[in-house]
Scaffold this motif. Structure first.
Motif, PDB file in Angstrom:
ATOM      1  N   ILE A  50       8.144  -5.523  -1.711  1.00 16.81           N
ATOM      2  CA  ILE A  50       7.158  -6.158  -2.599  1.00 16.81           C
ATOM      3  C   ILE A  50       6.691  -5.174  -3.649  1.00 16.81           C
ATOM      4  N   HIS A  51       6.636  -3.905  -3.285  1.00 19.55           N
ATOM      5  CA  HIS A  51       6.462  -2.849  -4.274  1.00 19.55           C
ATOM      6  C   HIS A  51       7.855  -2.345  -4.634  1.00 19.55           C
ATOM      7  N   GLY A  52       8.207  -2.524  -5.884  1.00 20.28           N
ATOM      8  CA  GLY A  52       9.599  -2.329  -6.293  1.00 20.28           C
ATOM      9  C   GLY A  52      10.126  -0.936  -6.046  1.00 20.28           C
ATOM     10  N   ASN A  53       9.256   0.055  -6.111  1.00 17.20           N
ATOM     11  CA  ASN A  53       9.710   1.430  -5.899  1.00 17.20           C
ATOM     12  C   ASN A  53       9.430   1.911  -4.475  1.00 17.20           C
ATOM     13  N   GLU A  54       9.392   0.960  -3.561  1.00 11.50           N
ATOM     14  CA  GLU A  54       9.395   1.261  -2.123  1.00 11.50           C
ATOM     15  C   GLU A  54      10.588   0.485  -1.571  1.00 11.50           C
ATOM     16  N   TRP A  55      11.742   1.105  -1.721  1.00 12.16           N
ATOM     17  CA  TRP A  55      13.002   0.363  -1.719  1.00 12.16           C
ATOM     18  C   TRP A  55      13.547  -0.049  -0.355  1.00 12.16           C
ATOM     19  N   GLU A 114       7.325  -4.654   4.513  1.00 11.56           N
ATOM     20  CA  GLU A 114       7.857  -3.284   4.547  1.00 11.56           C
ATOM     21  C   GLU A 114       7.560  -2.536   3.245  1.00 11.56           C
ATOM     22  N   HIS A 115       6.792  -1.469   3.378  1.00  6.41           N
ATOM     23  CA  HIS A 115       6.369  -0.637   2.239  1.00  6.41           C
ATOM     24  C   HIS A 115       6.791   0.806   2.442  1.00  6.41           C
ATOM     25  N   GLY A 116       6.365   1.693   1.559  1.00  6.51           N
ATOM     26  CA  GLY A 116       6.446   3.136   1.679  1.00  6.51           C
ATOM     27  C   GLY A 116       5.468   3.759   0.705  1.00  6.51           C
ATOM     28  N   TYR A 117       5.157   4.984   0.705  1.00  2.24           N
ATOM     29  CA  TYR A 117       5.639   6.019   1.623  1.00  2.24           C
ATOM     30  C   TYR A 117       4.401   6.815   2.026  1.00  2.24           C
ATOM     31  N   VAL A 158       3.973  -2.277   7.176  1.00  3.62           N
ATOM     32  CA  VAL A 158       4.683  -1.106   7.698  1.00  3.62           C
ATOM     33  C   VAL A 158       4.974  -0.200   6.513  1.00  3.62           C
ATOM     34  N   GLU A 159       4.614   1.063   6.634  1.00  2.00           N
ATOM     35  CA  GLU A 159       4.899   2.039   5.579  1.00  2.00           C
ATOM     36  C   GLU A 159       5.935   3.016   6.101  1.00  2.00           C
ATOM     37  N   ILE A 160       7.108   2.969   5.504  1.00  2.00           N
ATOM     38  CA  ILE A 160       8.139   3.928   5.887  1.00  2.00           C
ATOM     39  C   ILE A 160       7.746   5.299   5.330  1.00  2.00           C
ATOM     40  N   MET A 184       0.859  -1.180   0.000  1.00  2.00           N
ATOM     41  CA  MET A 184       0.000   0.000   0.000  1.00  2.00           C
ATOM     42  C   MET A 184       0.893   1.227   0.000  1.00  2.00           C
ATOM     43  N   ASP A 185       0.464   2.261  -0.615  1.00  2.00           N
ATOM     44  CA  ASP A 185       1.201   3.506  -0.510  1.00  2.00           C
ATOM     45  C   ASP A 185       0.332   4.647  -0.986  1.00  2.00           C
ATOM     46  N   LEU A 186       0.834   5.821  -0.736  1.00  3.77           N
ATOM     47  CA  LEU A 186       0.027   6.984  -1.056  1.00  3.77           C
ATOM     48  C   LEU A 186       0.309   7.552  -2.427  1.00  3.77           C
ATOM     49  N   THR A 228       9.653   0.569 -10.364  1.00  7.39           N
ATOM     50  CA  THR A 228       8.199   0.452 -10.540  1.00  7.39           C
ATOM     51  C   THR A 228       7.576  -0.275  -9.360  1.00  7.39           C
ATOM     52  N   ARG A 229       6.319   0.043  -9.135  1.00 13.82           N
ATOM     53  CA  ARG A 229       5.543  -0.652  -8.105  1.00 13.82           C
ATOM     54  C   ARG A 229       5.318  -2.119  -8.498  1.00 13.82           C
ATOM     55  N   ALA A 230       5.024  -2.321  -9.766  1.00 15.71           N
ATOM     56  CA  ALA A 230       4.653  -3.648 -10.252  1.00 15.71           C
ATOM     57  C   ALA A 230       5.881  -4.507 -10.542  1.00 15.71           C
TER      58      ALA A 230
END
Ligand SMILES: [Zn+2]
Length: 842
Positions: free
Chosen positions: A185-190, A274-277, A359-361, A1-3, A235-237
Motif C-alpha cells: 500500500i506504500h509503494g516504496n515498501e515493496w 504488509e509494510h516496511g521498514y 506488519v512491518e518488514i 506506517m514506517d520509520l 514513492t510512498r504515495a
C-alpha cells in the motif's frame, strides 16, 4: 506506517521550529523515535505538481458524489481465470534494482500461475490514480457455481443474521476461512508483494495433502499491490500524492475504495497489511489508545496470539535480523503505535469483521538507502524482507486455519452485538497477557443518527456510509424525535446494525484524548458528523418511530426555486456549490457576487443552472429584484500547495498552475495570476533574484494570496502581507476544533467546527478576524501544550484561527491557521477555502 517518518519528520520539525513552536517531544527509548507530521513532511515542504494526463482524468468532482464502478463478488465458481492485460516493460520501475518483481511483471506471473493451477484466480478490481491495474488474486480449491453461491450465502448470513449463522452446522463445517493479504500500500515498501506472490505460488502448485486440504477449507485473497503507482516510482504515495494508508475514512482515492470493496465483499476473519521498514520486524496488535468503537475483546483474543505466531515464524528464518519482532501491544508505550483512527487498512478492517494487523518488514531499502546502498546490499535486504513477508503470511494462514471455529464465532458475535444493540463488554485485566487499564477503551453507542435530506452534503455523507456497508434507511413519512420534527425522506442510521462500530467511528464527534497518552502516531480526531457539512442529529436513546425503507443510493436533490425570468442566486456553502460556480464560469456565463458567499446567475442561464442542480444537487433560489453585485471571472490560480489540497481544489473545479520555490526560481511566471496559494514548498527566503522579482511584482500589483499552515505563515511574515503574527501549537497537535465565525468571507455561513493539524493562531491588529477558536477549542483529537505548558488549547482559546485583510500592494489576503482541505477529508470546510480564493482573486 514506517520509520522513514523519522527523518522526514525532522525536516518539518525544523521548519516549524524556525517559525514558532518546538517540535513534538521525543518518544521514550525502545520505540519509534519521532513523529511524522500531517501527510508526511512533504505536506508543508514539497509543493505538489500538476499530474500528468494519465492521472488528471481520474480527478474531478465525481469522486465527491458518485459511486464508481465497484468490485463485488461474482456469483460464479472458482477458478475464475481472467487473462490479465500485460503491459510493456518499464526499465525505470524502481523494483528492478532491488531484484523484486516490477509492476509489469505481475500480470505475466499471474497469467502463468493461472495456466498451471486450477486454484488461482486473478482479476482487476480497479485502477490506481495513475491508471494502473489493481489486482485481486483468490487462491482456493475449485468450487462449482453452486459451491460458490453457498459460500456467498453463508458470508451474508454471518452479517445479516448472526443468530442463524451460529446455529448453522453446515456453515460451521463447510464455510471456507477467508483471509485477506494487502501488500505494498506504500509503494516504496515493496516486498509484501513478492512475499505474497511466493505464497500464492506455493499454494497453487503444492501437491502435499496438507496444502490441498487447506485450500478446500480456505479462501486466500491477495491484493498483490495496492499502490502500483508508488511501486513503479519508488514513492510512498500513489500517483495523486496521497498516502492510501491514511485514506480509509475518506476514500478520496481509488486504491482505498478498491480495498474497501474487497474487505466488504470477502469479509475476512484475518487480514495483514504488509509494510516496511522498522529495523526490527513489527507486528500489530497496537498500543493504546485503542479505537473505542471496536469489539476489542474479540479482536485482541486473536490478534495477540496470531502476532506471536508470526514472530515465531520469522525467528525460524534464522537471520540475525529476525530474532524477534516488536509487538507494540506487548513492547511499546501507550501512544507509540496506536490503533485509534480508522484511517489505516487493518484498523478499518476490524470494523468490517477482521482481525487486522499491520506488519512491518525490517530492512530499509527505500529513500536514501535506495540511492546510496550498494545494489548487493539492497538485494540482500530485500531477499530477507521477502522471506519475512512470506513467513508472516504463512503463519497467519496457519493461525486462521487452526483457529477457524473461534474466529468464525468471533465475527458472528461482533455482528450479533451490533444487531442486538448490546454494550461492548468490559474487558478484565489479564484478558490476554498484558491487558490492563491502559487498554480499556469503550463507548456508549447512540440509538440512531438522523440526517435530514436535501443538500449535497447529506447525499455525499449517506452515500459514503452506504459505500462502507453502513445500513441507512429513509423515512417514509414525517416523524418527531426528541422534540424535533423531521420530513419524509429523512435519512436514518439505526445503530442496531452489524457494523455499528464503523457507523459510529465515522459519525461521532470523537474524543479529546490529549491527557491519556503523551503522543499519537497520526490523526486523533476526524468526524464525518461534524466536518462533512450535513446536519447529523444524534438520538442517544430513542429509536425513531417511523416506517422506513433501505437506501441503496442517496440521490442528489438540487433545485431551481425561482419564477422563470428571474435572476438566480446560489449560496456558496458546499464544495458542490463551488463546483457549480466554476462550471458556470467555464461556460462563459457572467456571474456577479453580492457578498463573499452569494453568487447571482443571470436569468438567461437558467438551463445551465438547472443542469447543475441535477448533476451536483445544488439549490438556486430567486435573486432579489434589481440585484447588482460585482462581476467576477474564473480565478487564475497559482498554487504552492500540498497534494491533498491540489486534489480538493480540483474536486471543486478550480484549475491550478502549480508553483514552488524551485519553479519560481527557474522563471515561472505569475503575470496572469489572480491569486497565489501558499501552503507547501514555497519559501520567500529560498527565492533567488528571479523568483523574488516575480513574487514582489505580483504582490506590488495587488495580487491575492491565500496561505495555510507554517509555510504560509512564514510567507506572510517574510512578505509583510498582513500584520498578523502567527503562533503555533505543537507540530503533532490535531483534531476537530470548535470555532466561532465572525468575518464576512471565511466566516460567512461556515460550520461551527473546523479541523487542525499543527494549529496556528494569529495576533495583532490591522486585519479582520474571520474565525476564532472556541472557548474550549478541542472537541476531539490530541493537542497538548508544549513542554513549558504553553501553545496548547488553553492559549489558543478565543484566538484568531483565520484572518483576512488588505495587503500593501492593494490586494487581499486570507491566512488559515486551520486545515480546511486536509487530506481532502473535511468536505464541509471546502467552501470556506473557496470563498477566500474567490475573494482574494477579485
Ligand atoms: Zn507503510
Amino acid at each position: 506506517m514506517d520509520l522513514s517518518r523519522t527523518l522526514a519528520g525532522l525536516g518539518t520539525a525544523l521548519l516549524t521550529a524556525a517559525l514558532l513552536a518546538e517540535p513534538a517531544a521525543a518518544a521514550p527509548g525502545g520505540s519509534p523515535s519521532s513523529r511524522d507530521f500531517g501527510n508526511g513532511a512533504e505536506r508543508n515542504e514539497v509543493a505538489a505538481l500538476n499530474p500528468v494526463s494519465a492521472l488528471s482524468r481520474t480527478l474531478g468532482v465525481q469522486s465527491m458524489d458518485s459511486a464508481q464502478g465497484r468490485w463485488t463478488p461474482k456469483l460464479k465458481g472458482y477458478p475464475r481465470q481472467n487473462q490479465l492485460t500485460v503491459y510493456p516493460e518499464n526499465p525505470d520501475d524502481r523494483s528492478i534494482k532491488l531484484g523484486l518483481i516490477p509492476y509489469h511483471g505481475i500480470a505475466p506471473k499471474l497469467n502463468a500461475l493461472q495456466d498451471v493451477s486450477d486454484k488461482v484466480s486473478a482479476e482487476v478490481i480497479g485502477k490506481s490514480a495513475g491508471g494502473r491495474d489493481l489486482y485481486l488474486v483468490t487462491v482456493t480449491a475449485p468450487e462449482s457455481a453452486a459451491d460458490a453461491k453457498k459460500q456467498d450465502y453463508w458470508r451474508n448470513l454471518i452479517e445479516d443474521n448472526p443468530w442463524a449463522a451460529k446455529r448453522d452446522k453446515a456453515l460451521a463445517k463447510s464455510y471456507k476461512t477467508p483471509v485477506w493479504i494487502n501488500a505494498n500500500i506504500h509503494g516504496n515498501e515493496w516486498e509484501g508483494t513478492d512475499g505474497a506472490l511466493r505464497v500464492i505460488e506455493r499454494l497453487a502448485t503444492a501437491t502435499d495433502a496438507a496444502t490441498v486440504n487447506f485450500l478446500k477449507k480456505s479462501r486466500v485473497y491477495v491484493t498483490v499491490t495496492n499502490n502500483p503507482d508508488g511501486r513503479v516510482a519508488g514513492t510512498r504515495a500513489n500517483g495523486a500524492g496521497f498516502d492510501i494508508n491514511r485514506d480509509h475514512a475518506t476514500n478520496a482515492q481509488p486504491e482505498s475504495r478498491a480495498v474497501r470493496d474487497v474487505v466488504i465483499g470477502t469479509q475476512p476473519f484475518v487480514m495483514l497489511d504488509e509494510h516496511g521498514y522498522t529495523g526490527t520486524t513489527l507486528i500489530e496488535p497496537a498500543t493504546p489508545p485503542h479505537g473505542q468503537n471496536y469489539e476489542y475483546d474479540l479482536y485482541i483474543k486473536h490478534a495477540l496470539p496470531n502476532a506471536l505466531g508470526m514472530e515465531a515464524a520469522i525467528q525460524k528464518l534464522g537471520y540475525a535480523e529476525t530474532t524477534r519482532a516488536d509487538i507494540p501491544f506487548r513492547d511499546y508505550a501507550p501512544g507509540d503505535w496506536d490503533d485509534w483512527p480508522p484511517i489505516f487498512t487493518p484498523m478499518y478492517a476490524i470494523y468490517q469483521g477482521a482481525v487486522g494487523h499491520t506488519v512491518e518488514i525490517p530492512l530499509a531499502v527505500n529513500n536514501a538507502n535506495y540511492t546510496n546502498l550498494p545494489v548487493e546490499e539492497l538485494r540482500r535486504r530485500s531477499a530477507i524482507n521477502t522471506d519475512v513477508a512470506a513467513a508472516t503470511i504463512e503463519a497467519a494462514l496457519t493461525y486462521a486455519d487452526t483457529n477457524k471455529a473461534s474466529l468464525l464465532a468471533g465475527q458472528i458475535e461482533q455482528f450479533r452485538r451490533g444487531w442486538a444493540g448490546e454494550a461492548s463488554p468490559v474487558i478484565p485485566d489479564g484478558f490476554v497477557d498484558g491487558f490492563g487499564p491502559e487498554d480499556r477503551y469503550s463507548t456508549t453507542f447512540p440509538r440512531a443518527y438522523v440526517i435530514p435530506a436535501g443538500t449535497p452534503a447529506a447525499a455525499r455523507l449517506v452515500n459514503h456510509l452506504i459505500d462502507n456497508d453502513v445500513r441507512v434507511t429513509k423515512a417514509l413519512h414525517g416523524f418527531a424525535l426528541n422534540g424535533r420534527r423531521y420530513d419524509a425522506g429523512t435519512y436514518l442510521v439505526d445503530m442496531h446494525q452489524p457494523k455499528r462500530g464503523l457507523a459510529n467511528v465515522l459519525l461521532e464527534a470523537g474524543r479529546d484524548i490529549s491527557d491519556l497518552v503523551p503522543q499519537m502516531y497520526d490523526i486523533s480526531g476526524w468526524s464525518h458528523g461534524l466536518l462533512w457539512g450535513a446536519t447529523v442529529d444524534i438520538s442517544r436513546n430513542a429509536a425513531p418511530k417511523v416506517f422506513t425503507k433501505p437506501v441503496a443510493h442517496a440521490a442528489l436533490e438540487g433545485s431551481v426555486d425561482a419564477r422563470k425570468g428571474s435572476a438566480l442566486q446560489l449560496t456558496i456553502k458546499d464544495g458542490n456549490d463551488v463546483r457549480a460556480v466554476n462550471e458556470l464560469l467555464t461556460q462563459g456565463i457572467k456571474l456577479r457576487r453580492t457578498d463573499a458567499a452569494t453568487v447571482v446567475v443571470p436569468a438567461e442561464a437558467r438551463p445551465e443552472a438547472t443542469a447543475l442542480a441535477t448533476s451536483l444537487g445544488v439549490r438556486f433560489s430567486a435573486a432579489p429584484k434589481n440585484v447588482k453585485g460585482d462581476v467576477f471571472d474564473q480565478p487564475v490560480i497559482a498554487g504552492a500547495v500540498s497534494a491533498d489540497e491540489l486534489f480538493a481544489l480540483k474536486e471543486m473545479g478550480f484549475a491550478v498552475q502549480t508553483v514552488s520555490t524551485a519553479l519560481l526560481n527557474a522563471g515561472a511566471s505569475l503575470s496572469e495570476t489572480d491569486t497565489l496559494l501558499v501552503s507547501s514548498g514555497l519559501s520567500y527566503a529560498g527565492l533567488n533574484a528571479t523568483g523574488k522579482a516575480t513574487v514582489d511584482a505580483f504582490l506590488a500589483r495587488g495580487g491575492g494570496v491565500v496561505t495555510r499552515g507554517a509555510t504560509g505563515a512564514n510567507f506572510n511574515a517574510a512578505t509583510k502581507l498582513l500584520p498578523a503574527v502567527a503562533t503555533a501549537g505543537r507540530g503533532d497537535a490535531n483534531g476537530v476544533v470548535n470555532v466561532v465565525n465572525s468575518g464576512p468571507i471565511v466566516g460567512a455561513g461556515s460550520l461551527p467546527h473546523s479541523f487542525v493539524y499543527s494549529p496556528l493562531w494569529f495576533t495583532g491588529s490591522g486585519f479582520t478576524v474571520e474565525q476564532r477558536y472556541g472557548a474550549v477549542p478541542l472537541v476531539a483529537g490530541h493537542w497538548q501544550p508544549n513542554a513549558a505548558g504553553t501553545n496548547g488549547p488553553a492559549q489558543a482559546a478565543g484566538q484568531a484561527a483565520v484572518v483576512s485583510g488588505a495587503t500593501a500592494g492593494g490586494g487581499s489576503a486570507v491566512l488559515f491557521g486551520t486545515e480546511p482541505l486536509f487530506r481532502a477529508h473535511p468536505k464541509g470546510l471546502f467552501a470556506q477555502y473557496a470563498r477566500a480564493l474567490f475573494w482574494t482573486a477579485s
